[in-house]
Design an enzyme around this catalytic site. Structure first.
Site, PDB file in Angstrom:
ATOM      1  N   GLY A 102       3.524   9.177   2.165  1.00  0.00           N
ATOM      2  CA  GLY A 102       3.826   9.834   3.421  1.00  0.00           C
ATOM      3  C   GLY A 102       5.206   9.420   3.906  1.00  0.00           C
ATOM      4  N   CYS A 103       5.755  10.204   4.826  1.00  0.00           N
ATOM      5  CA  CYS A 103       7.116   9.911   5.278  1.00  0.00           C
ATOM      6  C   CYS A 103       7.168   8.574   6.005  1.00  0.00           C
ATOM      7  CB  CYS A 103       7.628  11.036   6.158  1.00  0.00           C
ATOM      8  SG  CYS A 103       6.505  11.575   7.453  1.00  0.00           S
ATOM      9  N   TYR A 104       6.243   8.364   6.926  1.00  0.00           N
ATOM     10  CA  TYR A 104       6.247   7.071   7.631  1.00  0.00           C
ATOM     11  C   TYR A 104       6.022   5.897   6.677  1.00  0.00           C
ATOM     12  CZ  TYR A 104       6.024   9.213  12.355  1.00  0.00           C
ATOM     13  OH  TYR A 104       6.278   9.889  13.520  1.00  0.00           O
TER      14      TYR A 104
ATOM     15  N   GLU B  34      13.640   9.970  10.699  1.00  0.00           N
ATOM     16  CA  GLU B  34      12.517   9.101  10.991  1.00  0.00           C
ATOM     17  C   GLU B  34      13.061   7.687  11.079  1.00  0.00           C
ATOM     18  OE1 GLU B  34       8.672  10.648   9.525  1.00  0.00           O
ATOM     19  OE2 GLU B  34       8.878   8.901   8.257  1.00  0.00           O
TER      20      GLU B  34
END
Lengths: 353, 353, 353, 353
Positions: free
Chosen positions: A153-155, A249
């Site tokens: 996932g991006c996070y 992010e």
């Protein structure tokens, strides 16, 4: 290593989403790859211009539905399908095909944890055991031998790049990880939601999914694995915020130093672990990471800072959620899987301002 | 209580800054106040339209230089002057004049701490001892009797409204306060800085002043005072971030519950403390504060949430930094100082979207 | 004129849309109005907080469905319903009820033109003939006697305030009106559309509905009426653009001066027509209107400029599309219809920055 | 054509501005170019990271002052210096050096016109006569033989690409060109100005330099040249607007068709002129250009639409002001000047969202 004259033939599943579009953008410049088909069920038959006008004019094929995809014509597929769907489709593919999954479907190793967080049983548990977690800098060797790679996932990408070297080296307390995360709106995808309307998200800041975001168990799993402890032993605080920007992010880690350790020790560890990495950049001492530094690139910038509370430190890392946080890392993994130079098609410097 | 037919005569010092403009906006609708003069040294002689076109056409007086201000014509001055300047000017004013200071000049009680953080000795230490810290909900009685009120910084306003009831009641650990703060660009003022250019701040997120922001000692001072401990005994983690929005401030407090305490206990305390407050609103259980909920209003919305790490909680509060975080709270204090209904001129509902 | 102690009882239909929310925001501060009910069919039963959190805590009634609305309890309804729906609902209301319609349903006087542009026959042609076009500054007297007022579209409000005084006075050529219009995303409403996602509308500029926007025939109708010529005799160029901001609308009129007329003549006409208007402000010579000057207010700022092409001029006007372009003008019309001071509840100065 | 193994050695003057940074970004990926030095007088001695953190880590040289630049070490210089300065510096350079100027210093051919618009006499009139106007698609042959290329302004690039084919072919009236232009904030550069602060430019729209923008005479000059008429014979309406986005420029041309000509004729002309151009793309009929379609790329997208006023048409073109509007076109010109493939280093697809 493959012959340089031979091209990897790639298909993109779910090409109408942001991660699909980003994969197209990157692969268009990949000298060793050819985009053979694009699937988007509800857009089947449409030219790319109608779905993503910015990618019109580059000679890409029209959208097709996934059930008409010519699997035999490709060597690898990038899956940007909605969560859940992916498992069934990948299970039905020829086993010779390499698969780089951008969804969450193969990220969680424990089926019970998957079911708890995703609301349904896993539809391809046998494939799950084959899947390799695609955080390139950490799992490079396994990825090189994998057939199915589950991109993080991006996070988790930003969080794990920032925290895992430190937890693994015992420099910070794994039981006191407070992660305050911030993301642009593309993290929420192209689906229509009230919260991501410009009129609602603009000029405002919205925390969401407090202590209930699906990326939390993914982070916990990977940290636990690296420490060889059960996943249930690691619990992180994770509070994401929606920021009025499209891409980007940034995670702010509020951590506790292990006894006797200093911020300089943390910097030294980063320098050691990432010194030769092409995409992870420890900033000069005191320089603060910003999402503006990585926009459009596969880079991750990070740094660590003293805290006013003795024994604590602040860690900051920034990525572009659609590149290093998704399609860029996917292409990086493809390069590793096919024995190509890892940076191929990912050398573009960030776009600022 | 003053006679309702008699108007408070007000002057605004530093009217060309954002807090000055916001004070004008609010006072223009105040039925018991008359704006008598506006100072802005470098803009002296200019009509309001040239400095703030949105306030043209409302019959406001032209800008004058501070040394020509007719002090005898007013009952109260709002000071939105640069830090440092304020001390000297206020020291020179008639002692009959009430002063509501929006700068940081009288917020720090200990001269040594002031000097450490602001880089010069305090120029009016005698006035400092007279100043009342203007967090209305906490210091209402003292403010009612004050001649000189030092309005809190924007971050401390949100932080203290959110944390002080809990630290005071012993519900959370005062030695483990991690405050991840986010602000729009107006928090940096109207001065020209590269970081607040649209091209630089837009589409991006920038942490800044990590562990070195001047609002940290202010927060520590007030929490320490409320606990009757020396200021040096309290150290908070405070990491602010610049968000691509003009107005709005949100703080995410990552805190540790005192032994045996629960999130429900915290909610109950908020309900008890703020139940009758006109501007502080505890949201329904589970509802997440956003800056969009308070834009243009004097409101503060807050709530508290379970954390995944047992024994921890997440606290979120949002304000408009230019209203409750500055000029709105200043007007609220003026109302208290002059015995008016505290909500006068501040009833306007938030502007959304 | 009504007795000041008696309150106007108002209902808001379609309270879950942006215009409904804006009507609530304004009426909450109206000393002579009481909000009696709010309808929102799909949100029926929900408290205001769930639909518009920024308006929670003000004691507003819960949402109800329109078919349970207690019509006898109110004196006036504001209709913010989707186009088409409005006609049927208004036709069914008690004829004693005053109606202020924010939709497009009663703006077009000619049924054939309505059908051409809105895609269906008019469902209440008899009511259409009763409706008064609610551009307050132009139709004040008729509005004062009206039972049903059709508030203008947001673009026509700005365009007509800017152009009609000039076409009526014969100062510019009515057959060469080029209107380049720009709007924030709230102009597209709260409905879910891909084009108004933050990720799509942010950091970009999108022309739309070129030569096919429904506000074009509305503009043509009103200019034609004022010139007493058939609507078909007036054709305007109208090109709107979607701008990455939530609120605000600015129109740039590229016009041809009538023979012998100058920009100063146009300014003089504006000064004459709008000199006493509370909400329309001719800026000082050379000052450029911006949407920032009117945000959150019922104001319209305008000005006119020389062009490099001899005999042409550039006219610029800015409004807040949700206030003067919609709910603010609706409240202004209510004030006129009920004999109240026209500015009541609309005096709030703009919110900047 | 140069040998592919030999690299062009390039210097960038004024590397601390946005156009300088953008030239770096693009040249970093140019296989036939080496960046040898970067000048930025006030930043001399600083590493790139301190000036543009997003470009740190790419091995670029530190900033130097222009008077220490090793001119003999380079083949070409890109000049991104402030207007005026450029003329003197370029005049002092070795005459063997190729120069690609991004400033306005050599765009205006007539010294009197230059002086009128730029406020001082031209400091290098002899060089002016040598300079070639660098609109690649129009002047490709001359650019190929030039030593000094004056890259067009950002607005003229979009305007001329959109209008010149049509005026040259006599399809539209050259005496009735109304150009409503919109730009992001990077068009105003990195200098500190109040109008480009996030707090001021955000959430708003600001027309500026109405009928007085320096790009107007540049547009007029080029159209006049192409028609072989005196520059004074062409006067265009040109009204630019500042839009709350960083990058992107869109022009809306409101034009009059020549007698007997149709929108289809205009499309046919575009198709004929631009059919083989790599960077100019006529969109499918009815598709509307947006700045989002070209962000980060050297592309220009355009299209033409029917107008409601008979005999008129609307033309829309979009570019990224920092790429095709500036540094991208400069690199394109370098490729032409050195006989390289014109698209080298400019193939990157746009970045969306």
């Amino acid at each position: 290593m493959m012959k340089s004259t031979q091209k990897i033939r790639a298909g993109i599943l779910g090409a109408s989403g942001y991660t699909g579009a980003e994969a197209m953008r990157l692969l268009l410049r990949h000298p060793n790859t050819e985009i053979c088909f694009l699937t988007a069920d509800r857009k089947a038959g449409q030219p790319v211009h109608d779905v993503y006008p910015h990618l019109g004019g580059y000679g890409l094929p029209d959208m097709i539905s996934v059930d008409t995809a010519p699997w035999d014509d490709v060597d690898v597929v990038f899956c940007g399908l909605p969560h859940g769907t992916t498992q069934e489709i990948i299970a039905s593919l020829p086993k010779t095909l390499k698969v780089i999954d951008l969804s969450a479907d193969f990220r969680i190793e424990d089926p019970a944890t998957y079911e708890e967080w995703y609301g349904h049983e896993h539809f391809a548990p046998d494939l799950q055991s084959e899947a390799v977690y695609g955080l390139t800098e950490i799992n490079r060797d396994e990825i090189g031998n994998a057939r199915l790679v589950a991109c993080p996932g991006c996070y988790p990408t930003a969080v794990l790049l920032a925290l895992m070297p430190l937890t693994s080296a015992g420099l910070i307390d794994s039981n006191d990880l407070v992660i305050d995360a911030k993301s642009g709106t593309t993290g929420a995808g192209r689906g229509l939601k009230q919260i991501t309307l410009f009129s609602e998200a603009g000029e405002g800041l919205s925390p969401y999914s407090i202590a209930s975001h699906r990326h939390a168990p993914e982070i916990e799993q990977e940290i636990a694995k690296s420490l060889r402890v059960p996943a249930a032993d690691i619990r992180v605080n994770f509070v994401p915020h929606l920021v009025p920007m499209s891409r980007g992010e940034l995670i702010t880690g509020h951590v506790r130093l292990s006894s006797g350790k200093s911020v300089d020790d943390l910097r030294a560890e980063y320098a050691s672990v990432y010194g030769d990495e092409p995409f992870v950049r420890l900033l000069p001492k005191g320089a603060v990471p910003q999402t503006q530094m990585v926009r459009g690139s596969n880079n991750c910038v990070l740094n660590v800072f003293e805290d006013r509370i003795p024994g604590r430190a602040t860690i900051i890392a920034a990525i572009d959620n659609l590149v290093k946080g998704s399609s860029g890392q996917a292409v990086q993994n493809m390069n590793v899987m096919f024995g190509l130079e890892e940076t191929t098609a990912l050398e573009q410097a960030p776009l600022f301002p």
